[in-house]
Write a protein that holds these residues in place. Structure first.
Motif, mmCIF file in Angstrom:
data_model
loop_
_atom_site.group_PDB
_atom_site.id
_atom_site.type_symbol
_atom_site.label_atom_id
_atom_site.label_comp_id
_atom_site.label_asym_id
_atom_site.label_seq_id
_atom_site.Cartn_x
_atom_site.Cartn_y
_atom_site.Cartn_z
ATOM 1 N N LEU A 98 54.423 33.712 45.997
ATOM 2 C CA LEU A 98 53.385 34.200 45.089
ATOM 3 C C LEU A 98 53.975 34.777 43.807
ATOM 4 C CD1 LEU A 98 50.429 34.811 44.454
ATOM 5 C CD2 LEU A 98 50.666 36.952 45.740
ATOM 6 N N ARG A 99 55.088 35.486 43.921
ATOM 7 C CA ARG A 99 55.636 36.119 42.716
ATOM 8 C C ARG A 99 56.067 35.083 41.681
ATOM 9 N NH1 ARG A 99 59.551 37.613 46.641
ATOM 10 N NH2 ARG A 99 61.485 36.399 46.514
ATOM 11 N N GLU A 100 56.412 33.889 42.132
ATOM 12 C CA GLU A 100 56.809 32.837 41.200
ATOM 13 C C GLU A 100 55.614 32.264 40.441
ATOM 14 O OE1 GLU A 100 59.940 32.302 40.662
ATOM 15 O OE2 GLU A 100 60.506 33.697 42.272
ATOM 16 N N LEU A 101 54.416 32.575 40.911
ATOM 17 C CA LEU A 101 53.203 32.050 40.286
ATOM 18 C C LEU A 101 52.620 33.006 39.254
ATOM 19 C CD1 LEU A 101 51.546 30.596 43.491
ATOM 20 C CD2 LEU A 101 52.437 29.270 41.560
ATOM 21 N N GLU A 102 53.330 34.074 38.931
ATOM 22 C CA GLU A 102 52.809 35.052 37.977
ATOM 23 C C GLU A 102 52.470 34.434 36.617
ATOM 24 O OE1 GLU A 102 51.263 38.440 36.492
ATOM 25 O OE2 GLU A 102 51.701 37.883 38.574
ATOM 26 N N PRO A 103 53.273 33.508 36.073
ATOM 27 C CA PRO A 103 52.881 32.891 34.800
ATOM 28 C C PRO A 103 51.531 32.172 34.881
ATOM 29 C CG PRO A 103 55.199 32.474 35.233
ATOM 30 C CD PRO A 103 54.627 33.072 36.489
ATOM 31 N N LEU A 104 51.252 31.563 36.023
ATOM 32 C CA LEU A 104 49.969 30.881 36.182
ATOM 33 C C LEU A 104 48.838 31.897 36.283
ATOM 34 C CD1 LEU A 104 48.358 28.305 36.503
ATOM 35 C CD2 LEU A 104 48.943 28.291 38.945
ATOM 36 N N ASN A 105 49.051 32.983 37.013
ATOM 37 C CA ASN A 105 48.024 34.020 37.105
ATOM 38 C C ASN A 105 47.745 34.647 35.734
ATOM 39 O OD1 ASN A 105 47.055 34.057 39.739
ATOM 40 N ND2 ASN A 105 48.776 35.265 40.482
ATOM 41 N N GLN A 106 48.772 34.814 34.929
ATOM 42 C CA GLN A 106 48.582 35.366 33.585
ATOM 43 C C GLN A 106 47.734 34.428 32.728
ATOM 44 O OE1 GLN A 106 52.486 36.191 32.041
ATOM 45 N NE2 GLN A 106 52.852 37.904 33.446
ATOM 46 N N LEU A 107 47.935 33.132 32.892
ATOM 47 C CA LEU A 107 47.123 32.167 32.153
ATOM 48 C C LEU A 107 45.683 32.180 32.652
ATOM 49 C CD1 LEU A 107 46.963 29.922 30.038
ATOM 50 C CD2 LEU A 107 47.760 28.305 31.790
ATOM 51 N N ILE A 146 43.317 23.003 33.209
ATOM 52 C CA ILE A 146 44.608 22.631 33.794
ATOM 53 C C ILE A 146 45.092 23.742 34.712
ATOM 54 C CG2 ILE A 146 47.023 22.140 33.284
ATOM 55 C CD1 ILE A 146 46.087 20.868 30.652
ATOM 56 N N ALA A 147 45.018 24.981 34.218
ATOM 57 C CA ALA A 147 45.426 26.113 35.050
ATOM 58 C C ALA A 147 44.599 26.169 36.331
ATOM 59 C CB ALA A 147 45.268 27.415 34.265
ATOM 60 N N GLU A 148 43.316 25.848 36.215
ATOM 61 C CA GLU A 148 42.435 25.894 37.384
ATOM 62 C C GLU A 148 42.849 24.871 38.435
ATOM 63 O OE1 GLU A 148 37.644 25.751 38.441
ATOM 64 O OE2 GLU A 148 38.331 25.338 36.398
ATOM 65 N N VAL A 149 43.166 23.629 38.025
ATOM 66 C CA VAL A 149 43.533 22.622 39.030
ATOM 67 C C VAL A 149 44.911 22.910 39.620
ATOM 68 C CG1 VAL A 149 42.032 20.834 38.098
ATOM 69 C CG2 VAL A 149 44.410 20.962 37.302
ATOM 70 N N LEU A 150 45.800 23.540 38.845
ATOM 71 C CA LEU A 150 47.092 23.934 39.409
ATOM 72 C C LEU A 150 46.892 25.029 40.457
ATOM 73 C CD1 LEU A 150 49.449 24.031 36.273
ATOM 74 C CD2 LEU A 150 48.991 22.142 37.846
ATOM 75 N N ALA A 151 45.999 25.974 40.160
ATOM 76 C CA ALA A 151 45.711 27.037 41.124
ATOM 77 C C ALA A 151 45.074 26.471 42.389
ATOM 78 C CB ALA A 151 44.797 28.080 40.487
ATOM 79 N N LYS A 152 44.173 25.511 42.223
ATOM 80 C CA LYS A 152 43.539 24.894 43.391
ATOM 81 C C LYS A 152 44.563 24.134 44.226
ATOM 82 C CE LYS A 152 38.811 24.443 41.659
ATOM 83 N NZ LYS A 152 37.727 23.502 41.263
#
Length: 210
Positions: A98-107, A146-152
């Motif tokens: 999860l910590r590696e996904l922080e850039p995606l969460n920020q977006l 794009i961020a949404e489909v990466l999160a999904k």
């Protein structure tokens, strides 16, 4: 090769992986479908990630430089997320990932969505549905779907079955949803047939040499 001359490659069975496949080598030369702003608009349209009217509106309200800048950010996001997938495909995700996904969460924090009740009728029956609506306020909002489909992808896919095509020169990634999870190729029409032809030639050569 011009990205406008060939359709986007959308065969990953997961929109987030289709985004990673927006750069590929379908024939002989690499093609980057989001090499500039116009390419990003075209790819989003083909991938069905934004309404065509919305994309046209953003094109009309934005300069070419603004669109190109967003496309550059999309490419950076793509290559960052490709590395995340490369390191974890073939195994389930762990809580420590999860910590590696922080850039995606920020977006994702920048997304502007709201729920809206809509009505639809089928066979004389009216049904109400709560649907998310996005505010497309600037060219930068093109990154939001794009961020949404990466999160999904992270939340809904089992990374155990995220695979790279076994084609020797293929760079495509896909989610294996087949029964038995036996998928090996991005497409039988592309790398699968190439592998069959190569195996057939190898057998003929072995017979001739034998």
């Amino acid at each position: 090769m011009d990205y406008r001359q060939i359709p986007a490659i959308l065969l990953a069975d997961a929109s987030g992986l289709d985004f990673l496949n927006s750069i590929a080598t379908p024939v002989d030369e690499p093609v980057d479908w989001i090499s500039n702003g116009e390419g990003l608009l075209a790819w989003l349209d083909q991938a069905g990630l934004a309404p065509r009217a919305t994309l046209e509106g953003i094109r009309n309200r934005s300069t070419a430089a603004e669109l190109d800048e967003v496309a550059a950010r999309a490419r950076e996001l793509r290559e960052w997320f490709r590395e995340f997938v490369r390191q974890r495909r073939g195994r389930p995700l762990l809580a420590t990932d999860l910590r590696e996904l922080e850039p995606l969460n920020q977006l994702l924090e920048q997304d502007q969505q709201h729920g809206q009740i809509i009505a639809s009728a089928s066979e004389g029956v009216t049904r109400f549905e709560l649907r998310a609506q996005r505010r497309w306020q600037s060219a930068a909002s093109l990154l939001m779907p794009i961020a949404e489909v990466l999160a999904k992808l992270v939340c809904e896919e089992d990374f155990t079955y995220v695979k790279a095509c076994e084609g020797p020169k293929c760079t495509l990634i896909f989610a294996d949803h087949t029964r038995g999870h036996a998928r090996r190729w991005c497409s039988m029409a592309i790398c699968g047939n190439r592998a069959k032809v190569a195996a057939h030639r190898a057998r003929l050569k072995e017979q001739l040499n034998g």
